[in-house]
Design a protein around this motif. Structure first.
Motif, PDB file in Angstrom:
ATOM      1  N   GLU A 209       1.411  -1.193   0.060  1.00  0.00           N
ATOM      2  CA  GLU A 209       0.559   0.003   0.222  1.00  0.00           C
ATOM      3  C   GLU A 209       1.060   1.368   0.403  1.00  0.00           C
ATOM      4  O   GLU A 209       1.624   1.749   0.713  1.00  0.00           O
TER       5      GLU A 209
ATOM      6  N   GLU B 234      -6.082   3.302   8.111  1.00  0.00           N
ATOM      7  CA  GLU B 234      -7.747   1.965   8.507  1.00  0.00           C
ATOM      8  C   GLU B 234      -7.449   0.657   7.508  1.00  0.00           C
ATOM      9  O   GLU B 234      -8.288  -0.530   7.473  1.00  0.00           O
ATOM     10  N   HIS B 235      -7.478   0.838   6.411  1.00  0.00           N
ATOM     11  CA  HIS B 235      -7.312   0.486   5.173  1.00  0.00           C
ATOM     12  C   HIS B 235      -6.245  -1.215   5.521  1.00  0.00           C
ATOM     13  O   HIS B 235      -6.619  -1.678   5.103  1.00  0.00           O
TER      14      HIS B 235
ATOM     15  N   HIS C  11      -7.008  -3.251   7.965  1.00  0.00           N
ATOM     16  CA  HIS C  11      -8.799  -4.161   7.440  1.00  0.00           C
ATOM     17  C   HIS C  11      -8.295  -5.015   6.572  1.00  0.00           C
ATOM     18  O   HIS C  11      -8.279  -6.054   6.704  1.00  0.00           O
TER      19      HIS C  11
ATOM     20  N   TRP D 293     -13.814  -4.047   0.415  1.00  0.00           N
ATOM     21  CA  TRP D 293     -13.249  -2.278   0.661  1.00  0.00           C
ATOM     22  C   TRP D 293     -13.873  -1.598   2.049  1.00  0.00           C
ATOM     23  O   TRP D 293     -14.796  -2.553   2.801  1.00  0.00           O
TER      24      TRP D 293
ATOM     25  N   SER E 122     -14.529   1.942   3.862  1.00  0.00           N
ATOM     26  CA  SER E 122     -14.094   3.320   3.708  1.00  0.00           C
ATOM     27  C   SER E 122     -13.367   4.042   4.541  1.00  0.00           C
ATOM     28  O   SER E 122     -13.421   3.774   5.394  1.00  0.00           O
ATOM     29  N   THR E 123     -12.198   4.554   4.321  1.00  0.00           N
ATOM     30  CA  THR E 123     -11.211   5.770   4.876  1.00  0.00           C
ATOM     31  C   THR E 123     -11.852   7.216   4.822  1.00  0.00           C
ATOM     32  O   THR E 123     -12.857   7.664   4.414  1.00  0.00           O
ATOM     33  N   ARG E 124     -11.447   7.393   6.437  1.00  0.00           N
ATOM     34  CA  ARG E 124     -11.337   9.089   6.901  1.00  0.00           C
ATOM     35  C   ARG E 124     -11.279  10.173   5.326  1.00  0.00           C
ATOM     36  O   ARG E 124     -11.777  10.562   4.586  1.00  0.00           O
ATOM     37  N   TYR E 125     -10.004  10.064   4.616  1.00  0.00           N
ATOM     38  CA  TYR E 125     -10.526  10.696   3.404  1.00  0.00           C
ATOM     39  C   TYR E 125     -11.784  10.272   2.106  1.00  0.00           C
ATOM     40  O   TYR E 125     -11.709  11.013   2.150  1.00  0.00           O
ATOM     41  N   GLU E 126     -12.142   9.178   1.832  1.00  0.00           N
ATOM     42  CA  GLU E 126     -12.862   9.047   1.630  1.00  0.00           C
ATOM     43  C   GLU E 126     -14.381   9.708   2.083  1.00  0.00           C
ATOM     44  O   GLU E 126     -14.962  10.233   1.326  1.00  0.00           O
TER      45      GLU E 126
END
Length: 237
Positions: A69, A76-77, A80, A213, A215-219
């Motif tokens: 990554e 978080e992703h 996960h 997936w 969802s991240t804080r950026y999303e």
């Protein structure tokens, strides 16, 4: 040169992002002091590995497939995926030390042991990853650099994509998520030029998130501000 590029053999690489933000909490300082060293993937930085000896991924992850990554944000992703895929080893690169500290806290909470963390530029990791060694890569909500004169700073340029392609296995999957339409345009132009096929057959293939997936804080920020996420999937030829 940056603090990660002091060795005379290191190539000059401009770095435009932040290294550190607001003051770290005491607990986050502890995560960095106690956990970061043992979660290192190995001698990545030029000062400690000037000959760029390749990492022994089999020794690090016991022969498991390895994912990468690039710019994991708050982690978080990455955590996960580590929880959902214990049979996979995952390496994350992130130069923003506050994000690294956040990830380390999440690793402690989740109790996962199949992650390794490089607190620096992904290009240094590309230097020491063996060729055709990575089975999957993620680029999730990268810095958009919205001004046209800054588009060359984006990750989806040959400077980053060519070495990424080199370390990916044939058939490896590369996922890109972004909420910036012009970043989508540049991604669809540049990534196929490095030997990738876009795996979209219809609109749902880029409008709907991947099945695994989170969802991240950026999303979440993008959705609050009315921007539409795009989920692009590529396969290395």
């Amino acid at each position: 040169m940056t603090e990660f590029q002091k060795h005379p053999k290191a190539p000059w690489r401009n770095f435009y992002g932040r290294r550190k933000g607001k003051h770290l909490r005491e607990s986050q300082e502890a995560y960095l002091d106690e956990d970061l060293g043992k979660l290192s993937p190995g001698p990545v930085d030029w000062d400690v590995n000037p000959e760029r000896a390749p990492l022994d991924l089999a020794a690090i992850f016991g022969g498991r497939d390895v994912w990468l990554e690039v710019g994991f944000g708050g982690g978080e992703h990455m955590v996960h995926q580590a929880v959902q895929n214990p049979d996979v080893g995952i390496i994350g690169c992130e130069p923003y030390i506050n994000g690294v500290a956040m990830l380390l806290g999440k690793i402690r909470a989740a109790g996962v042991d199949n992650l390794r963390v490089h607190p620096g530029d992904a290009r240094d990791m590309f230097d020491v990853l063996p060729e055709a060694s990575i089975a999957r890569a993620f680029l999730l909500y990268p810095d958009p650099w919205p001004k046209k004169k800054h588009h060359r700073r984006r990750f989806v340029t040959p400077e980053h994509l060519a070495p990424l392609a080199k370390v990916l296995k044939p058939g490896a999957i590369f996922r890109v998520a972004t909420d910036i339409p012009d970043y989508v345009r540049q991604t669809l132009e540049e990534v196929p030029r490095q030997g990738f096929d876009w795996l979209a057959e219809g609109p749902t293939d880029w409008r709907q998130p991947w099945g695994d997936w989170i969802s991240t804080r950026y999303e979440q920020k993008a959705l609050r501000e009315g921007r539409t996420p795009h989920y692009l999937t590529f396969r290395k030829r």
